[in-house]
Design a protein around this motif. Structure first.
Motif, short mmCIF file in Angstrom:
data_model
loop_
_atom_site.label_atom_id
_atom_site.label_comp_id
_atom_site.label_asym_id
_atom_site.label_seq_id
_atom_site.Cartn_x
_atom_site.Cartn_y
_atom_site.Cartn_z
N LEU A 290 51.97 19.40 -2.07
CA LEU A 290 52.19 18.73 -3.36
C LEU A 290 51.56 17.35 -3.35
O LEU A 290 50.93 16.93 -4.33
CB LEU A 290 53.69 18.65 -3.65
CG LEU A 290 54.12 18.08 -4.98
CD1 LEU A 290 53.56 18.90 -6.14
CD2 LEU A 290 55.65 18.05 -5.06
N GLY A 291 51.70 16.64 -2.24
CA GLY A 291 51.07 15.32 -2.13
C GLY A 291 49.56 15.40 -2.26
O GLY A 291 48.93 14.59 -2.95
N VAL A 292 48.96 16.41 -1.63
CA VAL A 292 47.51 16.60 -1.73
C VAL A 292 47.12 16.88 -3.18
O VAL A 292 46.11 16.37 -3.67
CB VAL A 292 47.04 17.73 -0.78
CG1 VAL A 292 45.61 18.15 -1.09
CG2 VAL A 292 47.18 17.29 0.66
N MET A 293 47.91 17.67 -3.89
CA MET A 293 47.60 17.97 -5.29
C MET A 293 47.71 16.72 -6.17
O MET A 293 46.90 16.52 -7.06
CB MET A 293 48.50 19.09 -5.82
CG MET A 293 48.27 20.42 -5.15
SD MET A 293 46.53 20.95 -5.14
CE MET A 293 46.23 21.16 -6.87
N TRP A 294 48.71 15.87 -5.91
CA TRP A 294 48.83 14.62 -6.67
C TRP A 294 47.63 13.72 -6.39
O TRP A 294 47.09 13.08 -7.29
CB TRP A 294 50.14 13.91 -6.34
CG TRP A 294 51.30 14.45 -7.11
CD1 TRP A 294 52.29 15.27 -6.63
CD2 TRP A 294 51.60 14.23 -8.49
NE1 TRP A 294 53.18 15.56 -7.64
CE2 TRP A 294 52.78 14.92 -8.78
CE3 TRP A 294 50.99 13.49 -9.49
CZ2 TRP A 294 53.37 14.90 -10.05
CZ3 TRP A 294 51.57 13.47 -10.75
CH2 TRP A 294 52.75 14.17 -11.02
#
Length: 137
Positions: free
Chosen positions: A19-23
């Motif tokens: 999720l952090g990578v997607m943000w």
């Protein structure tokens, strides 16, 4: 390795990091593809103050980094949710598929759901900083 960790802890870690990578990717799209001035123009074209593009970019980028590192991940994921809810609202009239002209609403809605799941399930394993503030009982 901590013997108190279980599959759910590792699952939350995987969710948190991805999720952090997607943000981060969502923020970098604003900077590298659309440019920040272009993003500001887009914000203005859909009724948001154009200047809002700059703090949104920073919030998405820094929030994504915090999630990857596990720094107050539950709170960060909760605070990022309204940003992506706004994106879903903007793209709602474009339809379901993200490849639709103007982008669809499913990607931002999925990021909202994933962010809320992370907030509900926890920071996961290997988080650098945790807090009980704004954590559901």
């Amino acid at each position: 390795m901590d013997s108190n960790l279980n599959g759910a802890d590792y699952g939350a870690t995987l969710l948190r990091a991805s999720l952090g990578v997607m943000w981060i990717a969502h923020a970098m799209l604003k900077w590298l593809v659309f440019t920040l001035p272009g993003t500001a123009q887009f914000f203005a074209s859909v009724g948001f103050p154009g200047v809002l593009a700059y703090p949104v970019f920073a919030f998405e980028l820094l929030g994504g980094v915090a999630l990857v590192l596990g720094i107050y991940a539950r709170q960060v994921s909760l605070m990022l949710t309204p940003v992506m809810a706004g994106a879903a609202w903007v793209h709602f009239s474009n339809g379901w598929v993200h490849t639709s002209a103007g982008g669809g609403w499913e990607y931002p809605v999925f990021l909202v759901a994933a962010s809320l799941v992370l907030w509900l399930t926890g920071d996961g394993a290997f988080a650098l900083r945790r807090s009980r503030f704004l954590v559901p009982a």
